[in-house]
Each structure stands twice: as C-alpha cells, then as structure tokens.
Design an enzyme around this catalytic site. Structure first.
Site, mmCIF file in Angstrom:
data_model
loop_
_atom_site.group_PDB
_atom_site.id
_atom_site.type_symbol
_atom_site.label_atom_id
_atom_site.label_comp_id
_atom_site.label_asym_id
_atom_site.label_seq_id
_atom_site.Cartn_x
_atom_site.Cartn_y
_atom_site.Cartn_z
ATOM 1 N N SER A 10 0.813 -1.502 -0.136
ATOM 2 C CA SER A 10 -0.133 -0.181 -0.426
ATOM 3 C C SER A 10 0.699 1.331 0.084
ATOM 4 O O SER A 10 0.137 2.533 -0.269
ATOM 5 C CB SER A 10 -0.841 0.076 1.047
ATOM 6 O OG SER A 10 -0.214 -0.139 2.171
ATOM 7 N N ILE A 13 8.043 1.220 -1.236
ATOM 8 C CA ILE A 13 8.169 -0.305 -2.104
ATOM 9 C C ILE A 13 7.729 -0.905 -3.077
ATOM 10 O O ILE A 13 7.661 -1.145 -3.701
ATOM 11 C CB ILE A 13 9.805 -0.602 -1.516
ATOM 12 C CG1 ILE A 13 10.669 0.441 -1.278
ATOM 13 C CG2 ILE A 13 10.432 -2.128 -2.686
ATOM 14 C CD1 ILE A 13 12.270 -0.293 0.378
ATOM 15 N N GLY A 14 6.954 -1.121 -1.803
ATOM 16 C CA GLY A 14 5.640 -2.570 -2.220
ATOM 17 C C GLY A 14 4.722 -1.542 -2.893
ATOM 18 O O GLY A 14 4.186 -2.588 -4.317
ATOM 19 N N ASP A 60 -3.840 -7.470 9.306
ATOM 20 C CA ASP A 60 -2.501 -6.659 10.109
ATOM 21 C C ASP A 60 -1.724 -8.355 10.085
ATOM 22 O O ASP A 60 -2.108 -8.712 10.758
ATOM 23 C CB ASP A 60 -2.979 -6.501 11.174
ATOM 24 C CG ASP A 60 -2.367 -6.071 12.254
ATOM 25 O OD1 ASP A 60 -0.753 -6.528 11.852
ATOM 26 O OD2 ASP A 60 -2.773 -5.452 13.086
ATOM 27 N N SER A 141 18.056 -5.842 3.495
ATOM 28 C CA SER A 141 18.345 -4.327 3.723
ATOM 29 C C SER A 141 20.009 -4.504 3.716
ATOM 30 O O SER A 141 20.465 -5.454 4.758
ATOM 31 C CB SER A 141 17.902 -4.265 5.129
ATOM 32 O OG SER A 141 18.914 -2.508 5.196
ATOM 33 N N TYR A 160 16.372 -3.800 25.170
ATOM 34 C CA TYR A 160 15.882 -3.508 24.350
ATOM 35 C C TYR A 160 16.465 -2.190 23.324
ATOM 36 O O TYR A 160 16.469 -1.482 24.054
ATOM 37 C CB TYR A 160 14.658 -3.485 24.096
ATOM 38 C CG TYR A 160 13.255 -3.067 22.485
ATOM 39 C CD1 TYR A 160 13.845 -4.527 21.393
ATOM 40 C CD2 TYR A 160 13.123 -2.668 21.685
ATOM 41 C CE1 TYR A 160 12.946 -4.175 20.478
ATOM 42 C CE2 TYR A 160 12.876 -2.058 20.512
ATOM 43 C CZ TYR A 160 12.302 -3.828 20.597
ATOM 44 O OH TYR A 160 12.001 -3.392 18.820
#
Ligand SMILES: NC(=O)c1ccc[n+]([C@@H]2O[C@H](COP(=O)([O-])OP(=O)(O)OC[C@H]3O[C@@H](n4cnc5c(N)ncnc54)[C@H](OP(=O)(O)O)[C@@H]3O)[C@@H](O)[C@H]2O)c1
Lengths: 288, 263
Positions: A10, A13-14, A60, A141, A160
C-alpha cells in the site's frame, strides 16, 4: 496470467513494485494492514494504468491469525481465478519501532512482522508456489550486516535496542531465504532477498516517536525513489531461468553477511517453526 | 510457582506474562479479551514451554468472577503470586465523560481489584510466601485535574497496598505497588507521549524493564517500585508540595494537551 502476492503493497517500495509488475503484465495481489490505504493504493495503480490486474486484501500481518486468514483467502482466490498457482510471493511488509512493543502472542513486533509473518505466510502459500515452481522474494536491507542473531534472547527483551531489533530481523530475512533454498530448490522453488538501498519512504515515521522518528525524517531525504528498488523485483520475477544468487541490489547479485550460514538458517527455521506452530516438510540438504 | 495475572491480554499484563514465562512460572491468565488470551497463551507455550491456563472474565461482574473461582477450586489451584494489572481510564475532563464511564473506572480499578485480591489471597498456597503486586501509577501521587477519577483510583490502590502490607506481614504475604509513568503499550499511547512532548518522552518507562524489575522487586519483598529516576523525583515532589499547587500546575499544563497518555 502469472500472479504475484506482495505484502506491504500500500505504500513505499511495495506500492512501486506492484505498479511495475502490473505494467509488465502480472496479476498482483497486494496485502496490507489498513483498508483505507489498500483502497488508496489500488486507485493510484489504476489511475496510472487502467488495465492493471490488481486486487488488494486487508490483513494486519503482525497478528498470526490474520496471516493465516489472508493466506486462506489468497489460496481460495488463486483456485477460483486460475489454476491455483502462485508465481511469486514478495514478503515486503515491515515496521520500525522506537520501543519494545509486543503482538498478541507476546512477540516483539519487529521480529514478528519483519520475519515471522513472512515465514508463516510462505509456509501457508507453499503448495501454490510449488505448483508454479515459483519464487519467494524478501525485502532485506544492507543493515543486516555487522550483527549476529541473539539466539538466547531473540525478542531482545533483556536490553531492547530498536535498531538492533530491526537489523536482526533483516538478517533473519536472509537466513530464511537461504533455508528455503536449501529445502525447496529441488521442488523448483527459489528464494531471493532484495536490498533496496536507502529509499525515501515513511517507514521510520510510522508508529515511532522521539529519536527514531526524528533521525529517519532526516535520513530518508538522502534515499532514492522507491521505483528504483522496484526494478530489481521486476528483474527477478521476469527471469525465465531461476537465478542462483541469493542477495540482489540494483538487479545484480551482491555479497551478504558471513552470518548467513546453513547452521544459522536451520536454527532460525526450527525456532520460527516453534513460534508459528508449524513444521515445514522439506528436509534441508546437508551443508557441504 | 503459580502466578495469576489479571489484564493479561494487553500492555503491561502481557509483558509481565512474558517475564513470568521466561522464568518458567506456571500461569493463570485472565482478561475480558478472550481471543487475546488464547493468543498470549499460545505465544507463551511456544516460547517458554510453560503451563498456561486462561479464563476470560469480567472482573467487575461478581458472577463472572465466581465462575472463574469455581474452575480454580475444581482443579484445586493454589497461587504463589497475584499480579493485579487490569485497569482502565477514559480520557478527558470530568464533565465531558458519561456518568457511567466514570463509575466504571472505579468499578474496575478498585472494586474488582479488591474482589480478586481477596479471592486469591484465600487461595494462596499454604505455608509458603505469597506476593501481591498492584499496578498503581505515578498519577497516584498527585491529584490530577482532567484525569481526576483515574488518579484517585490509583491513589486508592497505593494506600490499600501500604495498609495490606502491614496487615499481612506476619502471614508471609508481601505487597508491592508499581507506580510507573507512561508506558508504550499501544499506538494510542505513542500519540499521547508525542503530544506531551519532552515531558512525555522523559517520563516514559520501557515496558520490558518495568516488567522485569517488578517481578525482581516483588520477590525481594520490596513495597514500592517507581520506575525511572525522573519519576522517582516527581514521586518525591508529590509528597512535599501542597496538593492544591500540584493540581493547579497539572491543570495548567494539560489544558493545552488534547490527548494524554495512560499515566
Ligand atoms: N526505506 C528504506 O530505506 C529501506 C531500506 C532497506 C529495507 N527496507 C525494507 O523495505 C520494505 C518496505 O518498506 P518501505 O520503506 O517501503 O516502507 P513503507 O512505505 O512503510 O511500507 C511498508 C508497507 O508495509 C505495510 N505494513 C506495515 N505494517 C503492516 C502490518 N502490520 N500488516 C500488514 N502490512 C503492514 C505498510 O502499510 P501502510 O501503507 O498502511 O503503512 C506499507 O504498505 C521493508 O521490508 C523495509 O524493511 C526499506
């Protein structure tokens, strides 16, 4: 007509990849999280090319049950509209986070979307891919380099660091592709990873805040337009004979991290199978 | 170790469930969100190979709680720890909320917490130490205009916990109260933090650290845990500055912020 599934179609890149593939005569099924953005993307593609064969499905992919559901819809669609063959699956949807956040399963979100979602979706669509002797393309990437998988704390719960979580998820894309080739090359399936380079998209400004958001706003300005990496997907989809390479940048094979080994790929397969509650049937070939 | 967690399907509850799973504890999880419970159960079993039982339950409904307790009694489950996480807030000023919404805050944050705490204390493992954790908030230290009911409900928990701590000391029951600032549990929380600008960011506590430290502190028998140095300073200021002054400052600051986080 050959059908290609693109996740995260949407925007960024896609979306550009969906445009170029529909222009080249593929039928594209785009998958993305928001109904509204799917609709907008479809309109955009059709406004530039009214003959484009484009369908969107909303899911999702962060939530495993939605991955499973959309895989069922895709399979049904392929069976109803053709011979049930899937020519290519492009696992492209991904996210960046600023903080440790979890999915419904309690999995760290970048790991869950950037790696596990593609792992599970590929598994569910494998029969359709095998029928077409299709290919699976992951959006990787360059940031997968300079890092190892944190096997003892893969969700990075102990300390994290959002950047490390992202880099690790992109290393997982390569390991997954390698594992797929080791298991399914004999069935005519091929997996590739595309390195898009630095691309001017909003990925680092969605669902992020503070420093990550700020840094990405500056950084993306140096990126290329998303139609540049889109050409590499088109290149890979159009090869009559499958390529032997694994990692592609600007339509050329390039080197990848030394961490992408058979051993690590097997380890990731085993762990991901457990976390998704599935078992890939294909046996990996013995490393030479 | 058998641990019950309320509000386990989202936010801090889910992170605490993860933390307990990592430590190999057996879990009894409850939440109103039944689908969410099944997902986290699956995730925990796949990650840590621990035993997880779930029961969807509306803690504000006495009957629903009785049904859950009947299941617990039928299987004669006894607990070593209770993590009271279930809680809620409705954003916005007092007169801008519906009457029953305001009442629901107290029904869940306070009445339901009392109900489950009493019930699980009765079902604690005999002769063993028992830990209760209450999820209060930094908001418990200040009267908070525009979040008046929520802040007061969190104050209730803090005071309740401190009293219970004394009352049950000789019965080997430890009570810990967590008073975090904002935590990034949902996309909405991110917007809230962004809306508060600098202060939003600096009072935000990392979810995974709060979860880990909370269990560590509960096991060490601590009674209050305020995550983050800045929050500890604010907590201290809350003790020494006259409450009406604090209320005035908060009102002044938040009147400009349309959306606020779950402090
Ligand atoms: N941009 C770069 O410089 C760069 C560099 C290297 C690699 N990459 C990789 O490129 C890929 C595409 O990223 P991009 O830069 O094009 O970013 P993007 O424009 O944000 O695209 C991401 C796509 O994924 C979708 N998505 C996000 N969360 C989702 C979810 N939970 N379920 C389903 N779909 C979801 C987004 O939907 P919405 O449209 O609704 O947001 C969007 O379509 C990613 O794999 C990324 O890691 C990007």
């Amino acid at each position: 007509m050959n059908t290609v599934v693109i996740t995260g179609a949407s925007s960024g890149i896609g979306l550009e990849t969906a445009k170029i593939l529909t222009q080249n005569g593929f039928h594209v099924i785009g998958v993305s999280r928001s109904e509204e953005n799917c609709k907008r993307a479809k309109e955009k593609i059709l406004s530039e090319n009214p003959n484009a064969q484009i369908t969107f499905m909303q899911a999702d992919l962060m939530q495993q049950r939605e991955v499973v559901k959309v895989a069922e819809s895709i399979t049904l669609y392929l069976n109803n509209s053709g011979n049930g063959e899937l020519y290519a699956l492009i696992n492209n949807a991904a996210c960046i986070r600023s903080w440790y956040m979890t999915t419904e399963e309690g999995y760290e979100q970048q790991f869950a979307l950037n790696h596990l979602a593609g792992f599970l979706l590929t598994y569910k669509l494998l029969p359709a891919l095998i029928k077409a002797k299709g290919c699976v393309i992951m959006t990787g990437s360059g940031s997968h380099r300079g890092i190892k998988v944190h096997w003892d704390d893969i969700m990075l719960n102990r300390r994290y660091n959002p950047l490390i979580a992202y880099k690790q998820s992109k290393l997982c894309n390569l390991l997954f592709a390698k594992g797929l080739n080791d298991r399914y090359a004999k069935d005519g399936i091929r997996a590739y990873v595309v390195d898009p380079g630095l691309v001017n998209t909003d990925i680092g400004n969605k669902g992020t805040g503070g420093l990550v958001n700020f840094v990405w706003s500056l950084r993306k300005k140096h990126g290329v337009s998303p139609d540049v990496p889109a050409k590499t997907y088109a290149f890979l989809c159009e090869q009559k004979d499958r390529q032997n390479g694994l990692y592609y940048y600007l339509c050329k094979e390039i080197n990848y991290s030394k961490e992408v080994t058979c051993e690590n790929a097997n380890r990731l397969f085993e762990l991901s199978e457990r976390l998704c509650g599935i078992r890939y049937e294909g046996k990996e070939m013995v490393a030479v | 170790m058998n641990v019950m967690i309320t509000g386990a399907a989202g936010g801090l509850g889910r992170s605490l469930a993860n933390e307990c799973g990592r430590r190999g504890y057996n879990l009894f999880l409850t939440d109103v969100n039944e689908d969410g419970l099944l997902c986290i159960k699956q995730g925990l079993e796949r990650q840590f190979n621990v035993t997880v039982a779930t029961a969807a339950c509306d803690l504000t409904n006495a009957e629903s709680v009785d049904q859950m307790l009947a299941v617990i009694d039928k299987h004669q489950i006894r607990f070593d720890m209770l993590l009271n996480v279930a809680g809620m807030d409705y954003e916005g000023g007092f007169m801008r909320r519906e009457r029953e919404e305001l009442v629901r805050i107290v029904l869940l944050n306070n009445a339901a917490t009392l109900r489950i705490t009493h019930a699980i204390l009765k079902r604690r493992r005999a002769g063993k130490p028992f830990n209760i954790v209450f999820l209060s908030s930094l908001a418990s230290m200040f009267p908070m205009p525009l979040k008046a009911t929520y802040a007061a409900s969190k104050r209730f928990l803090l005071d309740l916990a401190i009293s219970l701590c004394q009352e049950l000391k000789n019965e080997n029951v430890h009570v810990l109260t967590i008073c975090p600032g904002g935590m990034v549990t949902t996309q909405k929380a991110i917007h809230g933090i962004e809306a508060q600008g600098f202060w939003g960011t600096v009072t935000t506590n990392p979810l995974e650290c709060v979860a880990r430290n909370a269990i560590d502190r509960a096991l060490a028998g601590k009674s209050i845990y305020v995550p983050g140095i800045l929050n500890r300073i604010l907590f201290f200021l809350g003790k020494i500055i006259p409450r009406s002054w604090i209320a005035a400052v908060i009102h002044w600051r938040w009147s400009g912020v349309t959306e606020v986080t779950g402090h």
